[in-house]
Design an enzyme around this catalytic site. Structure first.
Site, short mmCIF file in Angstrom:
data_model
loop_
_atom_site.label_atom_id
_atom_site.label_comp_id
_atom_site.label_asym_id
_atom_site.label_seq_id
_atom_site.Cartn_x
_atom_site.Cartn_y
_atom_site.Cartn_z
CD GLN A 1 -13.71 -5.51 -2.27
OE1 GLN A 1 -13.98 -4.35 -2.59
NE2 GLN A 1 -12.47 -5.97 -2.36
CD GLN B 1 -8.75 -4.67 -7.05
OE1 GLN B 1 -9.54 -5.22 -6.31
NE2 GLN B 1 -7.67 -4.05 -6.60
CG HIS C 1 -1.85 -1.11 1.36
ND1 HIS C 1 -1.75 -2.07 2.34
CD2 HIS C 1 -2.93 -1.46 0.61
CE1 HIS C 1 -2.74 -2.94 2.21
NE2 HIS C 1 -3.46 -2.60 1.17
CE LYS D 1 -1.91 -8.79 -3.57
NZ LYS D 1 -2.72 -9.76 -2.88
CG ASP D 2 -5.01 -7.44 -5.89
OD1 ASP D 2 -5.41 -8.53 -5.47
OD2 ASP D 2 -4.35 -6.65 -5.17
P1 AMP Z 1 -6.31 -4.05 -0.56
O1 AMP Z 1 -6.19 -3.24 0.68
O2 AMP Z 1 -5.86 -5.45 -0.40
O3 AMP Z 1 -7.67 -3.91 -1.21
O4 AMP Z 1 -5.29 -3.41 -1.60
C1 AMP Z 1 -5.32 -2.05 -1.91
C2 AMP Z 1 -4.42 -1.80 -3.09
O5 AMP Z 1 -3.09 -2.19 -2.76
C3 AMP Z 1 -4.81 -2.61 -4.34
O6 AMP Z 1 -4.65 -1.78 -5.48
C4 AMP Z 1 -3.82 -3.72 -4.34
O7 AMP Z 1 -3.56 -4.23 -5.63
C5 AMP Z 1 -2.59 -3.02 -3.78
N1 AMP Z 1 -1.64 -3.98 -3.23
C6 AMP Z 1 -1.90 -4.99 -2.37
N2 AMP Z 1 -0.79 -5.72 -2.13
C7 AMP Z 1 0.20 -5.17 -2.87
C8 AMP Z 1 1.59 -5.47 -3.06
N3 AMP Z 1 2.18 -6.48 -2.44
N4 AMP Z 1 2.30 -4.67 -3.90
C9 AMP Z 1 1.71 -3.64 -4.53
N5 AMP Z 1 0.41 -3.30 -4.39
C10 AMP Z 1 -0.34 -4.06 -3.58
#
Ligand code: AMP
Length: 280
Positions: free
Chosen positions: A61, A153, A34, A149-150
């Site tokens: 979701q 999405q 993040h 990573k996603d």
């Molecule tokens: P989340 O809180 O899991 O919904 O993730 C929020 C954002 O952080 C999303 O755009 C994810 O793709 C990104 N994100 C999560 N893990 C990573 C990572 N290891 N490296 C880069 N971005 C990430």
């Protein structure tokens, strides 16, 4: 950092923020992934603009039986981290403030969301599409940052922006990893010691598969079988998918072509981990 809970207040505040404004949507439980998004956001807006984030564990979701209740929460720590990282605004609404009990309008993507994680998590991407559209309406960002990573999405969000004419630039940020290659994820906290140790198999297998693909001596079916077999070498791993797809369509790629997206999803116990490798 200014913490805003009300959607209507967010809408008002957003109009007066210094532009350009870069927005980082999250579900909290922040980690280095993040923070890489926040850092990239600063690069985009330079000193004149604003970096904003959201912390919202979006109930729409999560499927029935998924980890909505257990999802890790660390709101105060997250706000501190965002403050230190130079984030000016954090939007953190309550679910009831975001969704009227009798809400009847939605946003749905009908092609890219039908494969990969969409198969194991029916309805998941509908929830993502709806919340992202709502967040974009509320904050009106110039840039919005998402992690590679996603990958699915990210592809779906680019499609929403294109098909619904949102005036936002979507910026992809490379995956941040632990020293052993495991992609940082809020869900890694669920892993037992043994599961955590074995979870490095995902990235190792992706790297091995990428090498094979680069050498050009394998078909798609062979590389997919090889990845699944290698993942199963980790005794606690249960493979959901291990595929080589066209990154533009997320459909099975032709043999021996690039670009290709190698993508895997693996259960360790109830924890589902995903990772991918893009060969451009
Ligand atoms: P989340 O809180 O899991 O919904 O993730 C929020 C954002 O952080 C999303 O755009 C994810 O793709 C990104 N994100 C999560 N893990 C990573 C990572 N290891 N490296 C880069 N971005 C990430």
């Amino acid at each position: 950092v200014q913490i805003i809970q009300s959607p209507s207040e967010m809408q008002c505040v957003a109009r007066d923020l210094a532009r350009p404004m870069a927005f980082v949507p999250t579900m909290g439980a922040l980690h280095g992934g993040h923070l890489a998004l926040v850092s990239r956001a600063h690069d985009l807006v330079r000193s004149g603009g604003t970096v904003a984030a959201s912390i919202f564990i979006n109930p729409t979701q999560f499927g029935p039986g998924e980890d909505l209740q257990q999802y890790p929460r660390s709101f105060d720590r997250d706000c501190q981290l965002l403050d230190t990282a130079g984030c000016k605004v954090v939007f953190a609404p309550a679910p009831e403030a975001m969704y009227a009990a009798d809400a009847s309008v939605t946003v749905r993507e009908r092609f890219l969301s039908q494969t990969l994680c969409g198969l194991a998590r029916p309805g998941h991407f509908d929830g993502v599409c709806l919340v992202v559209a709502k967040l974009f309406h509320l904050l009106q960002p110039d840039f919005a940052l998402f992690g590679q990573k996603d990958f699915q999405q990210l592809a779906i969000i680019r499609r929403i922006v294109r098909d619904l004419n949102f005036a936002v630039n979507i910026v992809a940020v490379p995956t941040v990893r632990e020293p052993d290659g495991l992609a940082l994820s809020s869900r890694n906290a669920y892993l037992s010691k043994d599961e955590r140790q074995q979870a490095s198999v995902l990235y190792r297998v992706l790297q091995g598969a990428a090498d094979k693909w680069r050498r050009g001596d394998v078909t798609r079916a062979e590389i997919e079988d090889w990845m699944a077999a290698q993942l199963r070498q980790a005794p606690l791993a249960r493979v959901d998918y291990a595929v080589a797809v066209d990154p533009a369509t997320l459909q099975p790629t032709s043999d021996l072509t690039c670009p290709v997206l190698l993508a895997v999803a693996v259960f360790f116990g109830k924890t589902r981990l995903i990772d991918n490798y893009l060969l451009p």
